[in-house]
Design a protein around this motif. Structure first.
Motif, mmCIF file in Angstrom:
data_model
loop_
_atom_site.group_PDB
_atom_site.id
_atom_site.type_symbol
_atom_site.label_atom_id
_atom_site.label_comp_id
_atom_site.label_asym_id
_atom_site.label_seq_id
_atom_site.Cartn_x
_atom_site.Cartn_y
_atom_site.Cartn_z
ATOM 1 N N VAL A 105 -11.919 0.923 -2.422
ATOM 2 C CA VAL A 105 -10.811 1.705 -1.863
ATOM 3 C C VAL A 105 -9.789 0.795 -1.206
ATOM 4 N N GLU A 106 -10.269 -0.235 -0.513
ATOM 5 C CA GLU A 106 -9.362 -1.170 0.150
ATOM 6 C C GLU A 106 -8.493 -1.914 -0.862
ATOM 7 N N ARG A 107 -9.084 -2.280 -2.006
ATOM 8 C CA ARG A 107 -8.311 -2.988 -3.032
ATOM 9 C C ARG A 107 -7.208 -2.101 -3.611
ATOM 10 N N PRO A 109 -2.467 -2.281 -1.915
ATOM 11 C CA PRO A 109 -1.312 -2.456 -2.807
ATOM 12 C C PRO A 109 -0.491 -1.180 -2.969
ATOM 13 N N ALA A 110 -1.182 -0.020 -2.971
ATOM 14 C CA ALA A 110 -0.450 1.241 -3.119
ATOM 15 C C ALA A 110 0.485 1.473 -1.940
ATOM 16 N N VAL A 155 5.985 1.692 0.307
ATOM 17 C CA VAL A 155 6.972 1.215 1.284
ATOM 18 C C VAL A 155 8.155 0.565 0.563
ATOM 19 N N PHE A 156 7.869 -0.210 -0.465
ATOM 20 C CA PHE A 156 8.940 -0.865 -1.226
ATOM 21 C C PHE A 156 9.858 0.152 -1.895
ATOM 22 N N LEU A 157 9.277 1.186 -2.516
ATOM 23 C CA LEU A 157 10.081 2.203 -3.195
ATOM 24 C C LEU A 157 10.909 3.017 -2.202
ATOM 25 N N VAL A 158 10.315 3.341 -1.055
ATOM 26 C CA VAL A 158 11.057 4.085 -0.035
ATOM 27 C C VAL A 158 12.227 3.258 0.482
#
Length: 267
Positions: A21-23, A27-28, A33-36
């Motif tokens: 789950v951490e992996r 990244p998700a 954050v990048f898309l926002v």
């Protein structure tokens, strides 16, 4: 199984799931954050869509143009996988032969280095002249781009084993096939998979380049067609689809690596 063993097994499963789950989550979150930030910047600075479309503009094309994107996605994936498989089936046995026979190493390595330094993308027009349009030149260019990293890493892997270990296994009664299957191949597999992961990236690149030069289908063709109409949203959708294809194929390869090398699952 005792209570302590059962509790330890459950704990290991929970730890493995938490690591998985951490992996995925980290990244998700970075991607979101990048898309926002991209979306906010496009609205804040008033960047025109014909220069840099906002994420909502090109992500929506995955819905409105889903059939076309899926068709071209499958076409590029077919070429990438087919060329990758052909290159692998040739490069790994050839790497074993070169690592096993010094005469082959002396005679073939200079040629390999010579052809390796040639930019492979410039051979695309030549392959079209030889094979015509369609799948053959695209698969050929993909195989050529993929071949060399797999070959070089295969040679390094099959050469990495200490020769004294062969003498030890032979003294224990192992034949040549047993020594290869139980000793030499497992020792070479990390090197081979390193080459395969590099080769998979090159396979996607090769298929896209071939579609730029001469094709009537595939993500490269979709991006080129969209650029001729200045459809930036569709261009970005094709670029994102290409990245997704490379990620999916690499993920499949990573899963195969863990399945074939379970002793490296924690690395």
């Amino acid at each position: 199984m005792t209570v302590n063993e059962l509790a330890g097994a459950k704990g290991a499963v929970r730890m493995h799931m938490a690591n998985g789950v951490e992996r995925i989550v980290a990244p998700a979150l970075v991607l979101i954050v990048f898309l926002v930030a991209w979306q906010s910047s496009s609205a804040w600075f008033g960047i025109p869509n014909y220069l840099l479309p906002a994420p909502t503009d090109f992500l929506s094309r995955f819905v409105t143009d889903r059939n076309a994107i899926a068709y071209h996605f499958a076409a590029t994936g077919y070429v990438a996988v087919f060329g990758f498989v052909i290159a692998t089936l040739i490069a790994v046995p050839l790497g074993l032969a070169i690592a096993s026979y010094s005469s082959l190493r002396r005679s073939l390595l200079p040629l390999i280095v010579f052809f390796e330094v040639i930019p492979k993308t410039i051979t695309a027009p030549l392959l079209i002249v030889w094979f015509g349009f369609g799948f053959p030149p695209r698969i050929a260019l993909t195989a050529v781009l993929t071949f060399f990293p797999i070959l070089v890493n295969s040679i390094a892997g099959f050469s990495a084993i200490n020769p004294r270990l062969h003498l030890i296994t032979k003294s224990m009664g192992a034949n040549s096939w047993q020594s290869f299957r139980l000793l030499r191949l497992p020792a070479a597999m990390p090197f081979i998979f390193s080459g395969l992961k590099i080769g998979m990236v090159y396979a996607v690149i090769g298929s896209i380049v071939a579609e730029f030069v001469g094709a009537n289908e595939g993500l490269g063709y979709l991006i080129l067609t969209a650029s001729s109409y200045m459809d930036m949203a569709l261009m970005f959708a094709g670029i994102i689809a290409t990245a997704v294809l490379g990620t999916v194929l690499t993920g499949v390869l990573l899963g195969l690596e863990k399945w074939m090398m379970p002793w490296r699952s924690n690395q």
